[in-house]
Design a protein around this motif. Structure first.
Motif, PDB file in Angstrom:
ATOM      1  N   GLU B  61       0.821  -1.222   0.000  1.00  0.00           N
ATOM      2  CA  GLU B  61       0.000   0.000   0.000  1.00  0.00           C
ATOM      3  C   GLU B  61       0.843   1.255   0.000  1.00  0.00           C
ATOM      4  O   GLU B  61       0.337   2.339  -0.281  1.00  0.00           O
ATOM      5  N   ARG B 106      -3.268  -1.153  -5.256  1.00  0.00           N
ATOM      6  CA  ARG B 106      -3.664  -0.214  -4.189  1.00  0.00           C
ATOM      7  C   ARG B 106      -3.034   1.173  -4.327  1.00  0.00           C
ATOM      8  O   ARG B 106      -3.327   2.055  -3.526  1.00  0.00           O
ATOM      9  N   ASN B 108      -3.769   3.640  -6.180  1.00  0.00           N
ATOM     10  CA  ASN B 108      -4.793   4.069  -7.142  1.00  0.00           C
ATOM     11  C   ASN B 108      -5.251   5.512  -6.941  1.00  0.00           C
ATOM     12  O   ASN B 108      -6.365   5.864  -7.289  1.00  0.00           O
ATOM     13  N   ARG B 109      -4.355   6.340  -6.385  1.00  0.00           N
ATOM     14  CA  ARG B 109      -4.758   7.728  -6.151  1.00  0.00           C
ATOM     15  C   ARG B 109      -4.215   8.680  -7.216  1.00  0.00           C
ATOM     16  O   ARG B 109      -3.059   8.573  -7.622  1.00  0.00           O
ATOM     17  N   LEU B 111      -2.816  12.003  -7.522  1.00  0.00           N
ATOM     18  CA  LEU B 111      -2.205  12.852  -6.503  1.00  0.00           C
ATOM     19  C   LEU B 111      -2.430  14.336  -6.781  1.00  0.00           C
ATOM     20  O   LEU B 111      -2.585  15.123  -5.857  1.00  0.00           O
ATOM     21  N   GLN B 123      -0.512   7.882  -9.019  1.00  0.00           N
ATOM     22  CA  GLN B 123       0.036   6.597  -8.581  1.00  0.00           C
ATOM     23  C   GLN B 123      -0.136   5.601  -9.735  1.00  0.00           C
ATOM     24  O   GLN B 123      -1.006   5.773 -10.595  1.00  0.00           O
ATOM     25  N   VAL B 126      -3.626   3.946 -10.986  1.00  0.00           N
ATOM     26  CA  VAL B 126      -4.754   4.754 -11.478  1.00  0.00           C
ATOM     27  C   VAL B 126      -5.166   4.247 -12.865  1.00  0.00           C
ATOM     28  O   VAL B 126      -4.312   4.003 -13.718  1.00  0.00           O
ATOM     29  N   GLU B 220       5.328   6.302  -9.031  1.00  0.00           N
ATOM     30  CA  GLU B 220       4.664   7.583  -9.279  1.00  0.00           C
ATOM     31  C   GLU B 220       4.969   8.033 -10.701  1.00  0.00           C
ATOM     32  O   GLU B 220       6.062   7.798 -11.214  1.00  0.00           O
TER      33      GLU B 220
END
Lengths: 497, 497
Positions: B61, B106, B108-109, B111, B123, B126, B220
């Motif tokens: 994570e 996980r 999956n944001r 940013l 991330q 995504v 990233e």
């Protein structure tokens, strides 16, 4: 004279007589220079503050001769520095004292201009401008246009990832090269890239482009050709301070407009240019923007209206649209003559090349002014503003003892300032010998280790352009120690973006 | 079932209990899967003909957890296969039998979406489409649009250099990524690329993009966002043979027009699509082109007129311009539904991905027909015609013993045909496990040596995705021997361009 190579970069053992004998056997005719007088023109490149004579100069004519030179040097463990037209501004083509200077000047043929595929196939010594000239009958051109484009070679352009006024919209060399054929240090011919968009295996074309002669010697290049834009408009806008000019640049880009060129000059640059070419620039302005819009007539018209509106919103009180080709040429004339114009007001000048995020422009200009005051050296500013590429010109007098060294140091500080605001030490000139110390500031040890590993993967003996572009651990340790001596890392409290 | 990993790719010694214990300590909660039932969904990716269970599945994570997993695997000499959404069509995310399957699901944001700089920071987990959805409020979008864009992850897109319908004009992933932060196998965090055009040091961003998880694990990504084009037009043109359709494609590009999309379907594909979605396609045509033009209204109008004229000159007797959004959507519907449409007429199909020079289109189609006859397997053709990216769909029945294997072999022959005419084995799906043998045909030993040296520079233990993308010498020797057994190198007498 600037200190250049470090002792650790010069640990080669050269049997010069044997080298001359073996290269003489491999090269025919007058393709090997060994006398001081004959080699003198190769002792420096465009950054003439750095000078170094090589052991010999080889000027091969065929791929097989290049291969032979590299094989011989590999066997004899002799460094090799490749050179195109020698216009590098970062001393990328500075000879190695124990090495062979390998000139590609005789690889000067345009092998093919395929107007249907819009691809030119070139030998590395072809001059940049000659490509567009050869493509012109088909309404095509080669986009990257460094200011040295009359002289500089496409091989050198690839080695240094050269840019130009139009790279904001059309990209640097790396965005315009399709394929590179090169010879590795052990004499293997390798072709990297293709006409296809995707690369099977690792895509090494970008790594080769801008690798500053450290991975191989380029012997053939394929580049993209673009259709000439049907229409061009040129705008000039004056600002009463550089900050608002900087904000206007950011505003234009944020509005989704990518001009063909978007240049900025500060007050001293405007004055020097105006005095020289009488372009009609507003000499009372603190900054001007020159904006070129290109494309279809309707597109250009729509963009022009949009840009004029933005320039007004961002506070320009003097916005001019060139009404005809003469006026377009005049708007550009001052910008294009900015360097020689500065040459008229100072015995010498030193052109720095760094990149910053557009929004940091005002802050960087203000800090540069402080540095200029500290060093007692005037700085005149010309930028490729759209892509945040600065070209501060430091004015100095080479005849005043120590002034070049102070200029160099100030240049280094400016580059460190670029790094501190989130920028980089190269915009389009490469690292070469000039900026190698600042690479220690730009990168952490793991990044530099990765670069060294890549270098080692291509050139395990470390013979291609040693001492350039990628600093050794020792150099960084020493340079880092110098930093500590001066205090903290530069600008720890700058606003992060 | 296709043979996949070779014995030489599986020379690792795994203490599974110790591995589970150490990973369990490093990962918290339910971030480690060890039961067959839980791991089953990870046994294959989008190329489901290839299946392999890993030792364990790790679903970290945090960046620190990824780093820990890599450090542990490095210390224990255990292979690691990174996986995004598992939509690879070349088995790029196929687990290694002795390795850890590392899911980035996980991460999956989104940013940041910076609409002023037109940059999204993401991330790796995504979803591709989620980027454009997040950018939509600002009138921006992310250009590469693989057909799996609802599901596929940006990390996987970077790893495979994914493309899509619009990459002719807007480029593949490599042309739209600005920066990648990744963790190397020894746990170092490295950032490659920047927002600036030029890279100090070696420009490794392109080498990382499309490196198929073999150089590091991406944590990233920064990508470019583009403004939505104000206008789009969609044209459909029917041809009575594929050759003239192919010539029309070459003619459009040669005229300097780069459409937003330029797609081609052959007769069987048209029929299958029409039967499925009733798009109103001319089912009597041997080929259709679908051409999307985007830009300002005036530009699009001018281009539409030019393209229509060219299509007519190149022999299309049925040219339709979509009159409204509904019709535009309908013209695209058949193309977009082509794969599921083919799924309706055959129990199974296998999608090939290769690239050829546009001018070879007619010859390649004719040779593919011969191969199709030889193997007794139907081939339906859908292309990204503008950039020469073929997607032949081989129809087969997985329940007929040996038919998948014959399909695979036919796929290999088609890829070798692509190479023989000067093309490549990947357009946008990567090499993965699927095309690894054809890499031996595509490249000479010095090229492959160079790839291996780069791999070794990043991952000297050879733990990241072993057995994929870059073939071993042994594999090539064996595959080469197979070629000799079959006769000559394929197609020695094809017309060179």
């Amino acid at each position: 004279m600037a200190s250049v190579y470090r002792t650790e970069d010069c640990q080669f053992t050269v049997d010069r007589d044997a080298l001359i004998r073996r290269l003489g056997e491999a090269l025919h005719g007058d393709n090997l220079l060994v006398d001081d007088e004959a080699m003198r023109p190769y002792e420096c490149d465009g950054l003439s503050g750095y000078r170094q004579m090589p052991q010999v100069v080889a000027i091969p004519e065929t791929v097989e001769e290049v291969r032979q030179v590299l094989r011989i040097c590999s066997e004899m463990n002799i460094p090799v520095v490749a050179r195109g037209s020698g216009t590098s501004l970062s001393a990328g083509a500075l000879p190695h004292p124990q090495g062979v200077l390998l000139s590609l000047a005789r690889f000067n043929r345009i092998l093919e201009v395929d107007h249907e595929r819009r691809i030119a196939t070139l030998q590395p010594g072809v001059r940049n401008l000659a490509i567009s000239e050869a493509a012109a009958p088909y309404g095509l051109y080669y986009a990257p246009d460094p200011s040295s484009q009359i002289a500089c070679s496409i091989g050198g352009n690839v080695a240094e990832n050269a840019g130009g006024v139009h790279c904001l919209k059309y990209g640097l060399t790396v965005h315009n090269v399709l394929e590179v054929t090169m010879i590795t240090m052990d004499g293997e011919l390798v072709t990297i890239g293709s006409e296809a968009l995707d690369s099977p295996g690792f895509d090494l074309l970008a790594a080769i482009t801008g690798s500053e002669g450290m991975l191989g010697v380029i012997v053939e290049i394929k580049v993209k050709l673009l259709p000439n834009p049907p229409t061009k408009d040129v705008l000039l806008a004056a600002f009463k301070d550089v900050e608002t000019a900087g904000n206007a640049v950011a505003g234009i880009i944020a509005a989704g407009i990518i001009p063909g060129g978007l240049e900025m000059m500060d007050g001293p640059a405007i004055q020097a240019a105006e005095d020289f070419v009488h372009a009609g620039y507003p000499t009372e302005a603190a900054a001007i923007l020159i904006c070129e819009l290109d494309g279809s007539a309707d597109d250009v018209e729509a963009q022009r209206e949009h840009v004029c509106r933005l320039l007004e919103e961002f506070g320009s009180e003097d916005i001019r649209v060139a009404q005809n080709d003469d006026e377009k040429a005049r708007f550009w004339a001052g910008r294009k003559a900015a360097f020689p114009a500065v040459g008229r007001i100072s015995p010498d000048y030193y052109c720095i090349d760094g990149t910053i995020p557009r929004r940091q422009l005002a802050y960087v200009l203000q800090e540069m002014q402080k540095l200029s005051d500290d060093y007692g050296l005037r700085v005149v500013n010309v930028f490729h503003a759209g892509d945040g590429n600065l070209h501060p010109l430091v004015l100095y007098d080479g005849n005043v003892p120590g002034e070049f060294e102070r200029t160099e140091e100030l240049g280094g500080k400016i580059l460190e300032l670029c790094i501190a605001v989130g920028g980089t030490v190269t915009g389009e000139h490469g690292v070469g010998m000039e900026k190698i110390n600042q690479m220690c500031v730009q990168f952490q040890t793991p990044d530099l280790d990765q670069f060294r590993a890549l270098k080692n993967a291509f050139d395990p003996q470390g013979l291609l352009n040693p001492g350039k572009a990628i600093p050794t651990l020792n150099r960084c340790a020493e340079f880092g120690a110098m930093h500590v001596h001066h205090g903290e890392l530069p600008h720890p409290d700058i606003p992060r973006f």
